[in-house]
Scaffold this motif. Sequence first.
Motif, PDB file in Angstrom:
ATOM      1  N   LEU A  17       3.138  72.034   7.855  1.00  0.00           N
ATOM      2  CA  LEU A  17       2.236  71.534   6.835  1.00  0.00           C
ATOM      3  C   LEU A  17       2.700  72.049   5.489  1.00  0.00           C
ATOM      4  O   LEU A  17       2.819  73.258   5.286  1.00  0.00           O
ATOM      5  CB  LEU A  17       0.798  71.980   7.090  1.00  0.00           C
ATOM      6  CG  LEU A  17      -0.235  71.522   6.040  1.00  0.00           C
ATOM      7  CD1 LEU A  17      -0.336  69.996   6.021  1.00  0.00           C
ATOM      8  CD2 LEU A  17      -1.599  72.152   6.303  1.00  0.00           C
ATOM      9  N   GLY A  18       2.982  71.136   4.568  1.00  0.00           N
ATOM     10  CA  GLY A  18       3.341  71.491   3.208  1.00  0.00           C
ATOM     11  C   GLY A  18       2.145  71.310   2.290  1.00  0.00           C
ATOM     12  O   GLY A  18       1.503  70.254   2.295  1.00  0.00           O
ATOM     13  N   MET A  77      -2.746  83.926   2.014  1.00  0.00           N
ATOM     14  CA  MET A  77      -1.618  83.676   2.904  1.00  0.00           C
ATOM     15  C   MET A  77      -1.694  84.548   4.155  1.00  0.00           C
ATOM     16  O   MET A  77      -1.459  84.073   5.270  1.00  0.00           O
ATOM     17  CB  MET A  77      -0.301  83.942   2.168  1.00  0.00           C
ATOM     18  CG  MET A  77       0.048  82.946   1.091  1.00  0.00           C
ATOM     19  SD  MET A  77       1.497  83.452   0.110  1.00  0.00           S
ATOM     20  CE  MET A  77       2.803  83.430   1.370  1.00  0.00           C
ATOM     21  N   TRP A  78      -2.004  85.825   3.956  1.00  0.00           N
ATOM     22  CA  TRP A  78      -2.073  86.746   5.087  1.00  0.00           C
ATOM     23  C   TRP A  78      -3.159  86.332   6.078  1.00  0.00           C
ATOM     24  O   TRP A  78      -2.987  86.439   7.288  1.00  0.00           O
ATOM     25  CB  TRP A  78      -2.298  88.158   4.579  1.00  0.00           C
ATOM     26  CG  TRP A  78      -2.207  89.223   5.625  1.00  0.00           C
ATOM     27  CD1 TRP A  78      -3.173  90.109   5.981  1.00  0.00           C
ATOM     28  CD2 TRP A  78      -1.073  89.543   6.448  1.00  0.00           C
ATOM     29  NE1 TRP A  78      -2.731  90.962   6.961  1.00  0.00           N
ATOM     30  CE2 TRP A  78      -1.437  90.630   7.273  1.00  0.00           C
ATOM     31  CE3 TRP A  78       0.211  89.007   6.559  1.00  0.00           C
ATOM     32  CZ2 TRP A  78      -0.571  91.193   8.204  1.00  0.00           C
ATOM     33  CZ3 TRP A  78       1.082  89.566   7.489  1.00  0.00           C
ATOM     34  CH2 TRP A  78       0.695  90.639   8.292  1.00  0.00           C
ATOM     35  N   HIS A 120      -3.509  70.618  -2.119  1.00  0.00           N
ATOM     36  CA  HIS A 120      -4.442  71.674  -1.728  1.00  0.00           C
ATOM     37  C   HIS A 120      -4.260  72.876  -2.635  1.00  0.00           C
ATOM     38  O   HIS A 120      -3.135  73.309  -2.883  1.00  0.00           O
ATOM     39  CB  HIS A 120      -4.186  72.084  -0.272  1.00  0.00           C
ATOM     40  CG  HIS A 120      -5.193  73.054   0.269  1.00  0.00           C
ATOM     41  ND1 HIS A 120      -6.339  72.655   0.913  1.00  0.00           N
ATOM     42  CD2 HIS A 120      -5.215  74.410   0.268  1.00  0.00           C
ATOM     43  CE1 HIS A 120      -7.031  73.720   1.288  1.00  0.00           C
ATOM     44  NE2 HIS A 120      -6.370  74.803   0.901  1.00  0.00           N
ATOM     45  N   ASP A 121      -5.359  73.410  -3.127  1.00  0.00           N
ATOM     46  CA  ASP A 121      -5.354  74.658  -3.883  1.00  0.00           C
ATOM     47  C   ASP A 121      -5.889  75.747  -2.955  1.00  0.00           C
ATOM     48  O   ASP A 121      -7.070  75.774  -2.627  1.00  0.00           O
ATOM     49  CB  ASP A 121      -6.233  74.528  -5.125  1.00  0.00           C
ATOM     50  CG  ASP A 121      -6.197  75.771  -6.005  1.00  0.00           C
ATOM     51  OD1 ASP A 121      -5.768  76.838  -5.525  1.00  0.00           O
ATOM     52  OD2 ASP A 121      -6.601  75.684  -7.172  1.00  0.00           O
ATOM     53  N   LEU A 122      -5.006  76.628  -2.569  1.00  0.00           N
ATOM     54  CA  LEU A 122      -5.352  77.646  -1.571  1.00  0.00           C
ATOM     55  C   LEU A 122      -6.466  78.561  -2.040  1.00  0.00           C
ATOM     56  O   LEU A 122      -7.240  79.069  -1.227  1.00  0.00           O
ATOM     57  CB  LEU A 122      -4.104  78.465  -1.235  1.00  0.00           C
ATOM     58  CG  LEU A 122      -4.216  79.440  -0.060  1.00  0.00           C
ATOM     59  CD1 LEU A 122      -4.458  78.686   1.227  1.00  0.00           C
ATOM     60  CD2 LEU A 122      -2.960  80.287   0.041  1.00  0.00           C
ATOM     61  N   PRO A 166     -10.952  76.508   1.466  1.00  0.00           N
ATOM     62  CA  PRO A 166     -10.652  77.326   2.643  1.00  0.00           C
ATOM     63  C   PRO A 166      -9.228  77.100   3.135  1.00  0.00           C
ATOM     64  O   PRO A 166      -8.704  75.984   3.093  1.00  0.00           O
ATOM     65  CB  PRO A 166     -11.684  76.840   3.671  1.00  0.00           C
ATOM     66  CG  PRO A 166     -12.798  76.279   2.857  1.00  0.00           C
ATOM     67  CD  PRO A 166     -12.153  75.677   1.646  1.00  0.00           C
ATOM     68  N   ALA A 167      -8.606  78.157   3.583  1.00  0.00           N
ATOM     69  CA  ALA A 167      -7.231  78.067   4.057  1.00  0.00           C
ATOM     70  C   ALA A 167      -7.166  77.302   5.373  1.00  0.00           C
ATOM     71  O   ALA A 167      -8.001  77.492   6.255  1.00  0.00           O
ATOM     72  CB  ALA A 167      -6.649  79.456   4.239  1.00  0.00           C
ATOM     73  N   PRO A 168      -6.172  76.431   5.534  1.00  0.00           N
ATOM     74  CA  PRO A 168      -5.964  75.779   6.829  1.00  0.00           C
ATOM     75  C   PRO A 168      -5.312  76.748   7.807  1.00  0.00           C
ATOM     76  O   PRO A 168      -4.994  77.891   7.466  1.00  0.00           O
ATOM     77  CB  PRO A 168      -5.029  74.626   6.486  1.00  0.00           C
ATOM     78  CG  PRO A 168      -4.237  75.141   5.323  1.00  0.00           C
ATOM     79  CD  PRO A 168      -5.193  76.013   4.536  1.00  0.00           C
ATOM     80  N   GLY A 169      -5.104  76.264   8.986  1.00  0.00           N
ATOM     81  CA  GLY A 169      -4.393  77.112   9.952  1.00  0.00           C
ATOM     82  C   GLY A 169      -5.312  77.729  10.980  1.00  0.00           C
ATOM     83  O   GLY A 169      -6.398  77.210  11.231  1.00  0.00           O
ATOM     84  N   PRO A 170      -4.874  78.838  11.580  1.00  0.00           N
ATOM     85  CA  PRO A 170      -3.719  79.642  11.168  1.00  0.00           C
ATOM     86  C   PRO A 170      -2.385  79.043  11.608  1.00  0.00           C
ATOM     87  O   PRO A 170      -2.339  78.132  12.435  1.00  0.00           O
ATOM     88  CB  PRO A 170      -3.963  80.980  11.863  1.00  0.00           C
ATOM     89  CG  PRO A 170      -4.716  80.606  13.106  1.00  0.00           C
ATOM     90  CD  PRO A 170      -5.593  79.454  12.711  1.00  0.00           C
TER      91      PRO A 170
END
Length: 217
Positions: A79-80, A145-146, A103-105, A109-113
């Motif tokens: 995912l970019g 990111m973490w 997307h603005d991180l 909310p962050a996608p993922g993990p």
Amino acid sequence: MSLRSPDALRRYYDSRLAAHGDTAQGAGWPNEADRQTRFAVMRALAPDGRMEDLCDLACGTGAFLDHLHAAATPPARYLGLDISETAIATARAKHGADRFAVHDLLADPAPGPFDYVVANGLFTVKDSLSAAEMWDFLRTATTAMWDMTRVGMAFNVMSAVVDWQREDLFHVEADALLRWLYALAGRRVILRADYDLYEYTAYVYRAPLATRPGQGF
């Protein structure tokens, strides 16, 4: 600073893309050879350079995915993300809409993990921001990111050990970055500065790796 990525950075990269197109210069880098070196260093975050499950933050036009395919290490899940609508439109035209998103991180909310999260160039240019504003942005963004990362993350910054520092770039003292990353993630951190550019890359891991990062670079 509000909890959004600085708009000055979006404007900077949009202006480079408009001026130079889908090239290294269009992504704010001086030349393609150095950009490919940076990509190879990012890929070495994973053993044998294989990041099967990857989020490419500040992905721009998808050039790192191009690099992974050229290196015969395409991720199974990719995912970019980028805040630039123009860059994402170019990436989607090359690779398909389902692999890229605007997307603005910091705002959403962050996608993922994901197993791996990388950010190539996100913290190198400060443009009109102050060093303090950029440092706050780096800490907030790397925290996000973490939180997305299951195995490891990587990002690069400009070195402070240079003959002179450009006013528009973000030069980071290694000790300051280490103090921050140790507080964020513990001591499974490697700072890599062996690739002959005026920058260095941080690898940060959830657990010790059996193989040394950089193998296969």
